[in-house]
Write a protein that holds these residues in place. Structure first.
Motif, PDB file in Angstrom:
ATOM      1  N   CYS A  34       0.850  -1.176   0.000  1.00 29.27           N
ATOM      2  CA  CYS A  34       0.000   0.000   0.000  1.00 29.27           C
ATOM      3  C   CYS A  34       0.893   1.234   0.000  1.00 29.27           C
ATOM      4  O   CYS A  34       1.975   1.231   0.609  1.00 29.27           O
ATOM      5  N   ALA A  35       0.449   2.288  -0.664  1.00 34.20           N
ATOM      6  CA  ALA A  35       1.240   3.503  -0.737  1.00 34.20           C
ATOM      7  C   ALA A  35       0.334   4.726  -0.695  1.00 34.20           C
ATOM      8  O   ALA A  35      -0.825   4.658  -1.120  1.00 34.20           O
ATOM      9  N   ALA A  36       0.884   5.835  -0.215  1.00 29.62           N
ATOM     10  CA  ALA A  36       0.117   7.082  -0.129  1.00 29.62           C
ATOM     11  C   ALA A  36       0.965   8.240  -0.613  1.00 29.62           C
ATOM     12  O   ALA A  36       2.188   8.266  -0.420  1.00 29.62           O
ATOM     13  N   GLY A  37       0.297   9.205  -1.223  1.00 27.43           N
ATOM     14  CA  GLY A  37       1.019  10.367  -1.688  1.00 27.43           C
ATOM     15  C   GLY A  37       0.081  11.443  -2.168  1.00 27.43           C
ATOM     16  O   GLY A  37      -1.131  11.200  -2.307  1.00 27.43           O
ATOM     17  N   PRO A  38       0.591  12.631  -2.458  1.00 25.50           N
ATOM     18  CA  PRO A  38      -0.236  13.694  -3.032  1.00 25.50           C
ATOM     19  C   PRO A  38      -0.559  13.368  -4.490  1.00 25.50           C
ATOM     20  O   PRO A  38       0.137  12.574  -5.130  1.00 25.50           O
ATOM     21  N   ASN A  39      -1.615  13.967  -4.966  1.00 24.44           N
ATOM     22  CA  ASN A  39      -2.003  13.730  -6.349  1.00 24.44           C
ATOM     23  C   ASN A  39      -1.155  14.630  -7.258  1.00 24.44           C
ATOM     24  O   ASN A  39      -1.588  15.687  -7.706  1.00 24.44           O
ATOM     25  N   ASN A  40       0.038  14.141  -7.520  1.00 23.47           N
ATOM     26  CA  ASN A  40       1.009  14.927  -8.269  1.00 23.47           C
ATOM     27  C   ASN A  40       1.824  13.988  -9.133  1.00 23.47           C
ATOM     28  O   ASN A  40       2.565  13.152  -8.628  1.00 23.47           O
ATOM     29  N   GLY A  41       1.688  14.096 -10.436  1.00 22.55           N
ATOM     30  CA  GLY A  41       2.441  13.233 -11.330  1.00 22.55           C
ATOM     31  C   GLY A  41       1.699  11.948 -11.628  1.00 22.55           C
ATOM     32  O   GLY A  41       0.586  11.721 -11.159  1.00 22.55           O
ATOM     33  N   PRO A  42       2.312  11.077 -12.415  1.00 22.89           N
ATOM     34  CA  PRO A  42       1.651   9.834 -12.821  1.00 22.89           C
ATOM     35  C   PRO A  42       1.287   8.960 -11.621  1.00 22.89           C
ATOM     36  O   PRO A  42       2.129   8.648 -10.791  1.00 22.89           O
ATOM     37  N   TYR A  43       0.018   8.535 -11.578  1.00 25.08           N
ATOM     38  CA  TYR A  43      -0.429   7.740 -10.434  1.00 25.08           C
ATOM     39  C   TYR A  43       0.200   6.352 -10.427  1.00 25.08           C
ATOM     40  O   TYR A  43       0.171   5.670  -9.417  1.00 25.08           O
ATOM     41  N   TYR A  44       0.721   5.921 -11.576  1.00 25.17           N
ATOM     42  CA  TYR A  44       1.297   4.584 -11.678  1.00 25.17           C
ATOM     43  C   TYR A  44       2.793   4.561 -11.356  1.00 25.17           C
ATOM     44  O   TYR A  44       3.423   3.503 -11.375  1.00 25.17           O
ATOM     45  N   SER A  45       3.340   5.728 -11.046  1.00 26.23           N
ATOM     46  CA  SER A  45       4.768   5.830 -10.763  1.00 26.23           C
ATOM     47  C   SER A  45       5.016   5.707  -9.270  1.00 26.23           C
ATOM     48  O   SER A  45       4.539   6.521  -8.483  1.00 26.23           O
ATOM     49  N   ARG A  46       5.804   4.716  -8.877  1.00 30.83           N
ATOM     50  CA  ARG A  46       6.056   4.506  -7.454  1.00 30.83           C
ATOM     51  C   ARG A  46       6.839   5.665  -6.843  1.00 30.83           C
ATOM     52  O   ARG A  46       6.773   5.889  -5.637  1.00 30.83           O
ATOM     53  N   GLU A  47       7.571   6.404  -7.672  1.00 28.80           N
ATOM     54  CA  GLU A  47       8.341   7.547  -7.169  1.00 28.80           C
ATOM     55  C   GLU A  47       7.438   8.687  -6.698  1.00 28.80           C
ATOM     56  O   GLU A  47       7.890   9.595  -5.990  1.00 28.80           O
ATOM     57  N   LYS A  48       6.165   8.659  -7.067  1.00 27.27           N
ATOM     58  CA  LYS A  48       5.242   9.732  -6.710  1.00 27.27           C
ATOM     59  C   LYS A  48       4.487   9.453  -5.413  1.00 27.27           C
ATOM     60  O   LYS A  48       3.562  10.198  -5.079  1.00 27.27           O
ATOM     61  N   TYR A  49       4.858   8.389  -4.733  1.00 25.94           N
ATOM     62  CA  TYR A  49       4.220   8.061  -3.460  1.00 25.94           C
ATOM     63  C   TYR A  49       5.227   8.295  -2.333  1.00 25.94           C
ATOM     64  O   TYR A  49       6.384   7.887  -2.431  1.00 25.94           O
ATOM     65  N   ASP A  50       4.762   8.944  -1.275  1.00 23.18           N
ATOM     66  CA  ASP A  50       5.661   9.325  -0.184  1.00 23.18           C
ATOM     67  C   ASP A  50       5.790   8.251   0.889  1.00 23.18           C
ATOM     68  O   ASP A  50       6.829   8.170   1.554  1.00 23.18           O
ATOM     69  N   TYR A  51       4.732   7.498   1.107  1.00 26.66           N
ATOM     70  CA  TYR A  51       4.724   6.549   2.215  1.00 26.66           C
ATOM     71  C   TYR A  51       4.343   5.162   1.716  1.00 26.66           C
ATOM     72  O   TYR A  51       3.499   5.022   0.808  1.00 26.66           O
ATOM     73  N   TRP A  52       4.943   4.175   2.353  1.00 25.74           N
ATOM     74  CA  TRP A  52       4.725   2.779   1.966  1.00 25.74           C
ATOM     75  C   TRP A  52       4.509   1.906   3.200  1.00 25.74           C
ATOM     76  O   TRP A  52       5.096   2.152   4.251  1.00 25.74           O
ATOM     77  N   GLY A  53       3.683   0.892   3.023  1.00 25.76           N
ATOM     78  CA  GLY A  53       3.561  -0.123   4.051  1.00 25.76           C
ATOM     79  C   GLY A  53       4.626  -1.188   3.873  1.00 25.76           C
ATOM     80  O   GLY A  53       5.428  -1.136   2.933  1.00 25.76           O
ATOM     81  N   GLN A  54       4.609  -2.157   4.774  1.00 32.25           N
ATOM     82  CA  GLN A  54       5.601  -3.238   4.747  1.00 32.25           C
ATOM     83  C   GLN A  54       5.213  -4.353   3.787  1.00 32.25           C
ATOM     84  O   GLN A  54       6.054  -5.194   3.459  1.00 32.25           O
ATOM     85  N   GLY A  55       3.983  -4.371   3.371  1.00 32.28           N
ATOM     86  CA  GLY A  55       3.552  -5.374   2.401  1.00 32.28           C
ATOM     87  C   GLY A  55       2.881  -6.572   3.041  1.00 32.28           C
ATOM     88  O   GLY A  55       3.101  -6.892   4.205  1.00 32.28           O
ATOM     89  N   THR A  56       2.035  -7.226   2.252  1.00 29.02           N
ATOM     90  CA  THR A  56       1.390  -8.460   2.676  1.00 29.02           C
ATOM     91  C   THR A  56       1.534  -9.483   1.548  1.00 29.02           C
ATOM     92  O   THR A  56       1.329  -9.155   0.384  1.00 29.02           O
ATOM     93  N   GLN A  57       1.903 -10.699   1.904  1.00 34.83           N
ATOM     94  CA  GLN A  57       2.176 -11.724   0.914  1.00 34.83           C
ATOM     95  C   GLN A  57       0.889 -12.393   0.446  1.00 34.83           C
ATOM     96  O   GLN A  57       0.063 -12.815   1.263  1.00 34.83           O
ATOM     97  N   VAL A  58       0.754 -12.497  -0.861  1.00 35.04           N
ATOM     98  CA  VAL A  58      -0.337 -13.256  -1.471  1.00 35.04           C
ATOM     99  C   VAL A  58       0.295 -14.362  -2.308  1.00 35.04           C
ATOM    100  O   VAL A  58       1.102 -14.083  -3.199  1.00 35.04           O
ATOM    101  N   THR A  59      -0.063 -15.592  -2.000  1.00 33.83           N
ATOM    102  CA  THR A  59       0.455 -16.730  -2.740  1.00 33.83           C
ATOM    103  C   THR A  59      -0.717 -17.525  -3.293  1.00 33.83           C
ATOM    104  O   THR A  59      -1.611 -17.921  -2.538  1.00 33.83           O
ATOM    105  N   VAL A  60      -0.709 -17.733  -4.596  1.00 35.02           N
ATOM    106  CA  VAL A  60      -1.802 -18.436  -5.259  1.00 35.02           C
ATOM    107  C   VAL A  60      -1.283 -19.755  -5.809  1.00 35.02           C
ATOM    108  O   VAL A  60      -0.370 -19.779  -6.643  1.00 35.02           O
ATOM    109  N   SER A  61      -1.869 -20.841  -5.348  1.00 35.93           N
ATOM    110  CA  SER A  61      -1.474 -22.160  -5.837  1.00 35.93           C
ATOM    111  C   SER A  61      -2.393 -22.575  -6.985  1.00 35.93           C
ATOM    112  O   SER A  61      -3.573 -22.234  -7.002  1.00 35.93           O
ATOM    113  N   SER A  62      -1.836 -23.317  -7.906  1.00 30.25           N
ATOM    114  CA  SER A  62      -2.621 -23.745  -9.073  1.00 30.25           C
ATOM    115  C   SER A  62      -3.344 -25.058  -8.829  1.00 30.25           C
ATOM    116  O   SER A  62      -3.112 -25.729  -7.841  1.00 30.25           O
TER     117      SER A  62
END
Length: 127
Positions: free
Chosen positions: A99-127
């Motif tokens: 998850c990431a948060a930032g001001p609405n400035n620049g391309p929304y798909y660019s990770r460089e435009k987000y100021d804060y990040w979470g630690q992440g959550t793992q998703v594993t999908v078995s076939s």
């Protein structure tokens, strides 16, 4: 300082659904842009979805093409959370989701435009 904490990941089977939640807290949290990114093993962090507030105009969701129709991002301003619903999970969705948060400035798909990040959550999908 803003803190973001993701939850909801796990080990699932192909075809299952999951809801990931990002809880935000900290100094006057009110970023206009909240996003989800993911990083698969051995790959870079890629944009998945973003929810952008346009004030009185409401919130608009954006998605990368590969997840359109299966992923839904939603934001609860009262709870300071942003969810990512994932349907019909596929093995290629296996990744750490951030998850990431930032001001609405620049391309929304660019990770460089987000100021804060979470630690992440793992998703594993078995076939």
């Amino acid at each position: 300082q803003v803190q973001l904490v993701e939850s909801g990941g796990g080990l699932v089977r192909a075809g299952d659904s999951l809801r990931l939640t990002c809880a935000a807290s900290g100094r006057s949290f009110g970023y206009d842009r909240m996003g989800w990114f993911r990083q698969a093993p051995g790959k870079g962090r890629e944009f998945v979805a973003a929810a952008i507030s346009y004030g009185w105009s409401g919130t608009t969701a954006y998605y990368t093409d590969s997840v359109k129709g299966r992923f839904t991002i939603s934001r609860d301003y009262a709870k300071n959370t942003v969810d990512l619903e994932i349907h019909t999970l596929q093995p290629e969705d296996t990744a750490v989701y951030f998850c990431a948060a930032g001001p609405n400035n620049g391309p929304y798909y660019s990770r460089e435009k987000y100021d804060y990040w979470g630690q992440g959550t793992q998703v594993t999908v078995s076939s």
